[in-house]
Design a protein around this motif. Structure first.
Motif, PDB file in Angstrom:
ATOM      1  N   ASN A 196      -0.472  -9.862 -13.189  1.00 22.65           N
ATOM      2  CA  ASN A 196       0.627  -9.705 -13.792  1.00 22.65           C
ATOM      3  C   ASN A 196       2.040  -8.794 -13.565  1.00 22.65           C
ATOM      4  O   ASN A 196       2.175  -8.276 -13.774  1.00 22.65           O
ATOM      5  CB  ASN A 196       0.863  -9.547 -15.255  1.00 22.65           C
ATOM      6  N   ILE A 197       1.654  -8.524 -11.927  1.00 25.17           N
ATOM      7  CA  ILE A 197       2.327  -7.346 -11.562  1.00 25.17           C
ATOM      8  C   ILE A 197       4.466  -8.148 -10.492  1.00 25.17           C
ATOM      9  O   ILE A 197       3.537  -9.311  -9.907  1.00 25.17           O
ATOM     10  CB  ILE A 197       1.979  -6.280 -10.292  1.00 25.17           C
ATOM     11  N   SER A 198       5.241  -7.788 -10.977  1.00 28.24           N
ATOM     12  CA  SER A 198       5.876  -8.608 -10.389  1.00 28.24           C
ATOM     13  C   SER A 198       7.071  -7.147  -9.227  1.00 28.24           C
ATOM     14  O   SER A 198       8.038  -7.585  -8.754  1.00 28.24           O
ATOM     15  CB  SER A 198       6.651  -8.511 -11.364  1.00 28.24           C
ATOM     16  N   GLN A 199       6.601  -5.561  -9.526  1.00 27.74           N
ATOM     17  CA  GLN A 199       7.607  -4.987  -8.610  1.00 27.74           C
ATOM     18  C   GLN A 199       6.585  -4.044  -8.266  1.00 27.74           C
ATOM     19  O   GLN A 199       5.418  -3.788  -8.791  1.00 27.74           O
ATOM     20  CB  GLN A 199       8.022  -3.835  -9.829  1.00 27.74           C
ATOM     21  N   LEU A 200       6.557  -4.167  -6.497  1.00 30.92           N
ATOM     22  CA  LEU A 200       6.088  -3.051  -6.491  1.00 30.92           C
ATOM     23  C   LEU A 200       6.567  -2.058  -5.040  1.00 30.92           C
ATOM     24  O   LEU A 200       7.366  -2.451  -4.247  1.00 30.92           O
ATOM     25  CB  LEU A 200       5.098  -4.245  -5.336  1.00 30.92           C
ATOM     26  N   VAL A 201       5.796  -0.897  -4.671  1.00 30.56           N
ATOM     27  CA  VAL A 201       6.726   0.041  -3.718  1.00 30.56           C
ATOM     28  C   VAL A 201       5.663  -0.500  -2.431  1.00 30.56           C
ATOM     29  O   VAL A 201       4.355   0.052  -2.578  1.00 30.56           O
ATOM     30  CB  VAL A 201       5.989   1.610  -3.715  1.00 30.56           C
TER      31      VAL A 201
ATOM     32  N   LEU B 192      10.408 -11.399  -6.715  1.00 28.88           N
ATOM     33  CA  LEU B 192       9.442  -9.821  -6.979  1.00 28.88           C
ATOM     34  C   LEU B 192      10.142  -8.768  -6.442  1.00 28.88           C
ATOM     35  O   LEU B 192      11.081  -9.674  -6.219  1.00 28.88           O
ATOM     36  CB  LEU B 192       7.761 -10.147  -6.712  1.00 28.88           C
ATOM     37  N   GLU B 193      10.164  -7.859  -6.633  1.00 28.57           N
ATOM     38  CA  GLU B 193      10.681  -6.886  -6.414  1.00 28.57           C
ATOM     39  C   GLU B 193      10.022  -5.876  -5.770  1.00 28.57           C
ATOM     40  O   GLU B 193       8.935  -5.407  -6.057  1.00 28.57           O
ATOM     41  CB  GLU B 193      11.713  -6.043  -7.969  1.00 28.57           C
ATOM     42  N   VAL B 194      10.710  -5.408  -4.895  1.00 28.25           N
ATOM     43  CA  VAL B 194       9.759  -5.087  -3.258  1.00 28.25           C
ATOM     44  C   VAL B 194      10.599  -3.209  -3.443  1.00 28.25           C
ATOM     45  O   VAL B 194      12.259  -3.587  -2.913  1.00 28.25           O
ATOM     46  CB  VAL B 194       9.954  -5.947  -1.978  1.00 28.25           C
ATOM     47  N   THR B 195      10.631  -2.533  -3.501  1.00 33.55           N
ATOM     48  CA  THR B 195      11.387  -1.439  -2.803  1.00 33.55           C
ATOM     49  C   THR B 195      10.283  -0.716  -1.460  1.00 33.55           C
ATOM     50  O   THR B 195       9.061  -0.416  -1.943  1.00 33.55           O
ATOM     51  CB  THR B 195      11.162   0.017  -3.627  1.00 33.55           C
ATOM     52  N   ASP B 196      11.285  -0.349  -0.668  1.00 36.13           N
ATOM     53  CA  ASP B 196      10.797   0.108   0.595  1.00 36.13           C
ATOM     54  C   ASP B 196      11.217   1.247   0.116  1.00 36.13           C
ATOM     55  O   ASP B 196      12.081   2.293  -0.480  1.00 36.13           O
ATOM     56  CB  ASP B 196      11.229  -0.438   2.111  1.00 36.13           C
ATOM     57  N   THR B 197       9.686   2.297   0.736  1.00 38.05           N
ATOM     58  CA  THR B 197       9.871   4.239   0.037  1.00 38.05           C
ATOM     59  C   THR B 197       9.806   4.782   1.593  1.00 38.05           C
ATOM     60  O   THR B 197      10.103   5.780   0.973  1.00 38.05           O
ATOM     61  CB  THR B 197       7.864   4.114  -0.952  1.00 38.05           C
ATOM     62  N   ASP B 198       9.285   4.774   2.531  1.00 41.96           N
ATOM     63  CA  ASP B 198       9.736   4.890   3.828  1.00 41.96           C
ATOM     64  C   ASP B 198      11.571   5.522   4.236  1.00 41.96           C
ATOM     65  O   ASP B 198      11.949   4.444   3.413  1.00 41.96           O
ATOM     66  CB  ASP B 198       9.375   4.111   4.882  1.00 41.96           C
ATOM     67  N   LEU B 199      12.197   6.813   3.649  1.00 48.58           N
ATOM     68  CA  LEU B 199      14.085   7.028   3.726  1.00 48.58           C
ATOM     69  C   LEU B 199      14.225   5.778   4.413  1.00 48.58           C
ATOM     70  O   LEU B 199      15.335   5.441   3.595  1.00 48.58           O
ATOM     71  CB  LEU B 199      13.509   8.091   3.732  1.00 48.58           C
ATOM     72  N   GLY B 200      13.779   5.806   5.518  1.00 48.82           N
ATOM     73  CA  GLY B 200      15.013   5.248   6.922  1.00 48.82           C
ATOM     74  C   GLY B 200      15.274   3.742   6.170  1.00 48.82           C
ATOM     75  O   GLY B 200      15.852   2.683   5.847  1.00 48.82           O
TER      76      GLY B 200
ATOM     77  N   PHE C  56       8.010   5.052  -7.879  1.00 50.38           N
ATOM     78  CA  PHE C  56       6.247   5.733  -7.235  1.00 50.38           C
ATOM     79  C   PHE C  56       5.490   5.607  -8.882  1.00 50.38           C
ATOM     80  O   PHE C  56       4.836   5.073  -8.648  1.00 50.38           O
ATOM     81  CB  PHE C  56       6.127   7.000  -6.971  1.00 50.38           C
ATOM     82  N   LEU C  57       6.284   6.328  -9.693  1.00 56.89           N
ATOM     83  CA  LEU C  57       5.453   6.515 -10.970  1.00 56.89           C
ATOM     84  C   LEU C  57       5.719   5.758 -12.373  1.00 56.89           C
ATOM     85  O   LEU C  57       4.715   5.350 -13.131  1.00 56.89           O
ATOM     86  CB  LEU C  57       6.179   7.484 -11.897  1.00 56.89           C
ATOM     87  N   THR C  58       6.167   4.207 -11.641  1.00 57.07           N
ATOM     88  CA  THR C  58       6.554   3.193 -12.906  1.00 57.07           C
ATOM     89  C   THR C  58       5.927   2.002 -11.962  1.00 57.07           C
ATOM     90  O   THR C  58       5.667   0.858 -12.387  1.00 57.07           O
ATOM     91  CB  THR C  58       7.833   3.367 -13.190  1.00 57.07           C
ATOM     92  N   ARG C  59       5.897   1.794 -10.829  1.00 63.58           N
ATOM     93  CA  ARG C  59       4.901   1.110 -10.175  1.00 63.58           C
ATOM     94  C   ARG C  59       3.324   0.402  -9.860  1.00 63.58           C
ATOM     95  O   ARG C  59       2.933   1.289  -9.852  1.00 63.58           O
ATOM     96  CB  ARG C  59       5.665   0.265  -8.362  1.00 63.58           C
ATOM     97  N   ARG C  60       3.447  -0.894 -10.561  1.00 61.70           N
ATOM     98  CA  ARG C  60       1.847  -0.743  -9.881  1.00 61.70           C
ATOM     99  C   ARG C  60       1.238  -1.654  -9.159  1.00 61.70           C
ATOM    100  O   ARG C  60      -0.255  -1.276  -9.183  1.00 61.70           O
ATOM    101  CB  ARG C  60       1.151  -1.804 -11.358  1.00 61.70           C
ATOM    102  N   ALA C  61       1.767  -2.038  -8.149  1.00 62.49           N
ATOM    103  CA  ALA C  61       0.755  -2.398  -6.834  1.00 62.49           C
ATOM    104  C   ALA C  61       2.083  -1.315  -6.249  1.00 62.49           C
ATOM    105  O   ALA C  61       2.930  -1.688  -5.653  1.00 62.49           O
ATOM    106  CB  ALA C  61       1.332  -3.550  -6.815  1.00 62.49           C
ATOM    107  N   ALA C  62       0.612  -1.222  -4.750  1.00 57.61           N
ATOM    108  CA  ALA C  62       1.486  -0.520  -3.740  1.00 57.61           C
ATOM    109  C   ALA C  62       1.106  -1.227  -2.409  1.00 57.61           C
ATOM    110  O   ALA C  62      -0.081  -1.244  -2.469  1.00 57.61           O
ATOM    111  CB  ALA C  62       1.042   1.155  -3.336  1.00 57.61           C
ATOM    112  N   LEU C  63       1.918  -1.204  -1.754  1.00 56.01           N
ATOM    113  CA  LEU C  63       1.788  -1.869  -0.148  1.00 56.01           C
ATOM    114  C   LEU C  63       1.549  -0.912   1.360  1.00 56.01           C
ATOM    115  O   LEU C  63       2.480  -0.162   0.728  1.00 56.01           O
ATOM    116  CB  LEU C  63       1.998  -3.514   0.265  1.00 56.01           C
ATOM    117  N   THR C  64       0.358  -0.501   1.987  1.00 51.98           N
ATOM    118  CA  THR C  64       0.739  -0.217   2.639  1.00 51.98           C
ATOM    119  C   THR C  64       0.196  -0.847   4.208  1.00 51.98           C
ATOM    120  O   THR C  64      -0.043  -1.876   4.439  1.00 51.98           O
ATOM    121  CB  THR C  64       0.058   1.462   2.685  1.00 51.98           C
TER     122      THR C  64
END
Lengths: 215, 261, 462
Positions: C104-109, C130-138, C196-204
């Motif tokens: 039940n995750i709808s947001q990831l970094v 779903l919402e995706v946040t790219d976290t590498d600055l560029g 980072f502190l609020t997303r329950r899933a991370a993709l690398t």
């Protein structure tokens, strides 16, 4: 067929005939005369502050007197008991306001100033990243010359997570301007204990008049 | 086919002079200088008539499969020579890498005996002195196909000892001052049909290359590949620059002070 | 792509070249990276041997890739990593979606993964709410700009700091006109920390997967992959299958090459080895084929799978530096992208192998010695054989082949051209001739070399 079978079937159908793994690569070791000096120099070029100290007692002295900190100081190192908060178990998010983390590294690599540490050294995996400032403690005799030397030591160590850390978090994504402090620690300080200190001896007092001589 | 007696007529061997099509049409003076240089060195130089083109424009455009007749023509012209020498790195590289034909043994022989002029002078003729005189500041363009393909010079991206066969020859020329460049081996952007199919990038590359030579005070730009020089000449002329391009053969052959045209 | 008119590399780079000052800036910025790389590689006395070793290790691994994948799978499973096999981009994206939905995750970094760009994962997830946040600055910057990355290592290298300041002003509330990289980075840090502190899933992504240990390695300078992975309940790592290497010993070679080649650093700040999920965490790894097995089967193009995604070929490429990453209209731009993309779709990427002068710098800078420029040449032949060329060009080439094997005809053609240049230069020197737009034609000499030779060395030869 399962996706796995389809996948492996396609790979097998297309792979060429087997080529041998080359003989083990023997790196050129004429990179530097003194790995420790090179480690220190390289660390400074990647934005790390290196302090030479005698031993773990000096590390404790440093934390006690020199750490310019307001806020949480966290360390799993026994020698810092009473000075630094032990790593709290539970949600890693609890570490979000960590100002300073002090961790014991295992291996330093002269060619790139990277320090190897594993989850056993971190308490919580996120700690070296989420902390605002990071301090890694290493002994001079834990410095090896090259990456292959580091992996020769790591060999088949079992860990859940391990990382090489070389310098503070950084980015140059905006016009190639180097900015220190991207998402991880804003600074890295290495407390480099002299050769004998890590073996528990503290007879080398000649450097004792300056426990944290900056290089 | 050349006869055996012809093949050994010269004191140092018989050379088939390979004059690429655009050199023949637009830069005959470079071919003349090449011929003179080789003759001065004691070679018997023949110029097989009926030369057309090495087929590179076809092959680099993806039509290598159409080059068979061109290849067979080339093989029939140059069979039997001790050496085949041409003043164009790119064309020579193409022959070296891609010449095949009905007489495959002869094709293989040609592939192993074809030389760009500079490498022929340094590696085969072992030239270590010249009577040439050229009192100008010269910028050397390292043409990519000669440099990386034929190994005429070390490359800035490799970690190997530095050398430059063209520079080695130019250092034998009295009065010549080689100017340093900011980027010693950047491509000029010619690239065969690339120069028209990718006009914008090609021309920009050419302008940048020329600017480096101008900034560093070159009076002449030279090199071992006329296609690059033709490209840079087109830019220089458009900019109404006084700086000229000159094939390296013309400098190495310049026994009297070169009169600019 | 798709609904807009197809523009090829030549057209897109012509667009990029309309602002010459920006081209100069782009070129110089990337050349600076190439020079940093030169300084670092030249500091390693056996650099060339290191490249050779890395290349041979990759050749070996690719030729036994099925065995290595199975070994990796076995060891990773034993480590508690869930392994998924995705034959194509769609199955990759579906796998990600299923994992997220199960929790039940709808947001990831997401940290940098060119593979997810190749699979268009962000679009896929966003279309499903779903919402995706790219976290590498560029990558965050180009995501805010609604653009794809233009470089695999330096995703927003095409953007000026003032443009980034404007984006941050709109999206992150920084003061208008702020263009200081330090302050802009700080603003992104603050914003992304919250995520980072609020997303329950991370993709690398994955830089290397180690068969003998079942672990995988992710390299970053920013620490974003680690911040995401170590805080998330669910960590998903996506990798093309070619990222597998035999053992840790081999890692010691690749990590010496990667950052030196990529950015001219001795190593990235973080080289993180993920072997087991942390307590209470789920760790998934998705192995992706998506055309790689097809490329594995092509003798001429197999070596492209050795790529470790350092981007050195882009930084050295004189065309890439002057055309910008977007002109390649594919996830991986530059020379390496130009030999990878036609494998994915020949029709769509038929222009890319031609976007090169074949100068060969890419092959010589490549840390795993991929013969990139030779593959560009070979792709040209393949594309023409498969009919991915326009009929006018083919007709012209056939005519050229005919003429070039007939000296009399060529002589006539050459004479006509020289005649035209001498007596009617305007017929050729006109703006419809792409050469002439920025370059003059060569002066036409009075006679050809052949004619001169005939006069001056007559009887000298047959």
């Amino acid at each position: 067929m399962t996706r796995r079978e389809i996948f492996l079937d396609n790979v097998r159908k297309n792979k060429p005939k087997s080529l041998p793994l080359p003989a083990q690569f023997e790196p050129d070791r004429n990179l530097f005369a003194d790995p420790v000096e090179s480690f220190v120099r390289m660390a400074e070029t990647v934005g790390t502050k290196v302090l030479r100290v005698n031993n773990e007692t000096a590390v404790r002295d440093y934390v006690e007197t020199e750490l310019p900190v307001k806020g949480r100081v966290i360390s799993p190192m026994e020698v810092l008991a009473g000075l630094a908060e032990p790593v709290p178990p539970g949600l890693p998010h609890m570490l979000q306001d960590c100002e300073y983390a002090i961790l014991r590294g295992r291996i330093g690599v002269a060619e790139n100033a990277a320090i190897w540490l594993t989850d056993q050294d971190m308490g919580q995996r996120v700690l070296p990243f989420i902390t605002q400032h990071l301090c890694l403690v290493l002994a001079e005799d834990e410095v090896v010359a090259l990456m292959p030397d580091a992996y020769a030591q790591i060999a088949d160590d079992a860990y859940g997570f391990g990382t090489f850390i070389a310098g503070p978090s950084k980015t140059a994504d905006i016009e190639q301007s180097l900015v220190i402090g991207a998402h991880g620690a804003r600074s890295l300080t290495i407390l480099l204990m002299n050769r004998n200190a890590s073996r528990g001896a503290d007879q080398l007092m000649f450097a004792g008049h300056n426990n944290h001589m900056s290089q | 086919m050349i006869t055996e007696s012809k093949a050994h007529a010269g004191r140092r061997g018989k050379i088939g002079l390979f004059v690429p099509c655009y050199v023949d049409q637009f830069y005959p003076s470079a071919a003349i200088a090449t011929l003179n240089l080789l003759e001065k060195l004691g070679y018997d130089v023949g110029f097989p008539s009926g030369q057309t083109c090495c087929g590179q424009p076809l092959a680099n455009s993806g039509y290598e499969h159409l080059t068979a007749p061109v290849n067979n023509h080339f093989i029939s012209l140059f069979a039997g020579y001790d050496y085949i020498v041409g003043p164009s790195g790119s064309c020579v590289l193409h022959i070296k890498e891609h010449l095949h034909g009905m007489q495959e043994a002869e094709a293989a022989r040609i592939r192993s005996r074809v030389f760009e002029l500079v490498e022929f002078l340094t590696d085969v003729a072992k030239v270590n002195s010249l009577r040439a005189h050229f009192p100008y500041r010269v910028g050397l363009h390292q043409s990519c196909h000669g440099q990386r393909g034929l190994g005429l010079s070390s490359m800035s991206e490799r970690t190997l000892p530095a050398f430059s066969k063209p520079a080695q020859l130019l250092s034998l020329v009295a009065g010549l001052e080689l100017v340093p460049l900011d980027r010693i081996d950047e491509c000029c952007g010619f690239g065969g049909t690339f120069c028209v199919t990718e006009e914008a990038v090609s021309a920009k590359m050419g302008k940048d290359r020329v600017a480096d030579h101008l900034k560093n005070g070159a009076e002449y730009i030279t090199g071992a590949d006329l296609s690059c020089l033709m490209h840079m000449e087109g830019i220089l002329k458009r900019q109404k620059s006084q700086v000229k391009v000159l094939h390296i053969a013309e400098i190495l052959n310049a026994e009297t002070i070169h009169a600019t045209v | 792509m798709g609904n807009t008119a197809y523009k090829d590399h030549a057209a897109l780079s012509a667009g990029f070249n309309r602002d010459e000052g920006r081209v100069d800036w782009h070129d110089q910025t990337l050349w600076f990276v190439r020079q940093k790389r030169d300084r670092l590689s030249q500091g390693i006395p056996d650099w060339e041997d290191l490249r050779e070793a890395a290349s041979a290790i990759k050749s070996h691994t690719l030729s036994n890739i099925d065995t290595y994948l199975e070994t990796f799978e076995k060891n990773a499973l034993a480590n508690g990593i869930h392994i998924h096999w995705a034959p194509d981009a769609v199955s990759h994206n579906q796998t990600v979606l299923e994992i997220l939905q199960r929790h039940n995750i709808s947001q990831l970094v997401k940290s940098k993964s060119m593979l997810t760009e190749e699979c268009h994962l962000n679009d896929f997830l966003e279309q499903r709410g779903l919402e995706v946040t790219d976290t590498d600055l560029g990558e965050r910057i180009v995501q805010l700009a609604k653009e794809p990355p233009s470089h695999i290592v330096l995703p927003c290298i095409h953007k000026k700091k003032e443009e980034i300041g404007e984006l941050f002003h709109v999206h992150l509330g920084t003061p208008a006109g702020l263009a200081d990289p330090q302050q802009l980075t700080e603003a992104a840090r603050q914003d992304l920390r919250k995520r980072f502190l609020t997303r329950r899933a991370a993709l690398t992504g994955v830089n290397f997967a180690i068969a003998e240990t079942g672990e995988f390695v992710v390299c970053t300078n920013e620490g974003n992959a680690d911040m995401g992975a170590h805080l998330a309940d669910v960590h998903i790592a996506s990798m093309g299958f070619e990222k597998v290497i035999p053992g840790r010993k081999e890692l010691g070679i690749f990590l010496r090459l990667l950052a030196r080649s990529a950015t001219g650093q001795p190593i990235t700040t973080y080289s993180s080895h993920f072997a087991r999920p942390r307590d209470g965490q789920e760790l998934h790894l998705i192995l992706v084929d998506n055309g790689r097995s097809r490329q594995l089967g092509r003798d001429d193009f197999r070596a492209s799978l050795k790529c470790i995604r350092c981007g050195a070929c882009m930084n050295t490429c004189p065309v890439y530096r002057r055309s910008g990453g977007h002109s390649y209209h594919t996830a991986v731009a530059g020379p390496i992208g130009s030999i990878l993309a036609p494998n994915l779709d020949m029709a769509q990427f038929k222009d890319l192998p031609f976007a090169s002068t074949l100068c060969g710098s890419c092959s010589n800078v490549c840390p795993v010695k991929i013969n990139i420029h030779e593959q560009l040449y070979k792709w040209r032949q393949v594309l023409v054989r498969h009919g991915h060329t326009d009929t006018k060009k083919t007709a012209a080439m056939k005519a050229m082949a005919y003429t070039l094997s007939r000296p009399a005809l060529l002589n006539f053609a050459g004479k006509s051209l020289r005649f035209a240049l001498r007596y009617a230069p305007l017929a050729i020197n006109n703006p419809l001739n792409p050469w002439y737009r920025q370059r003059d034609m060569p002066a036409a000499p009075a006679e050809t070399f052949a004619a001169w030779y005939h006069k001056n060395r007559k009887g000298a030869n047959r």
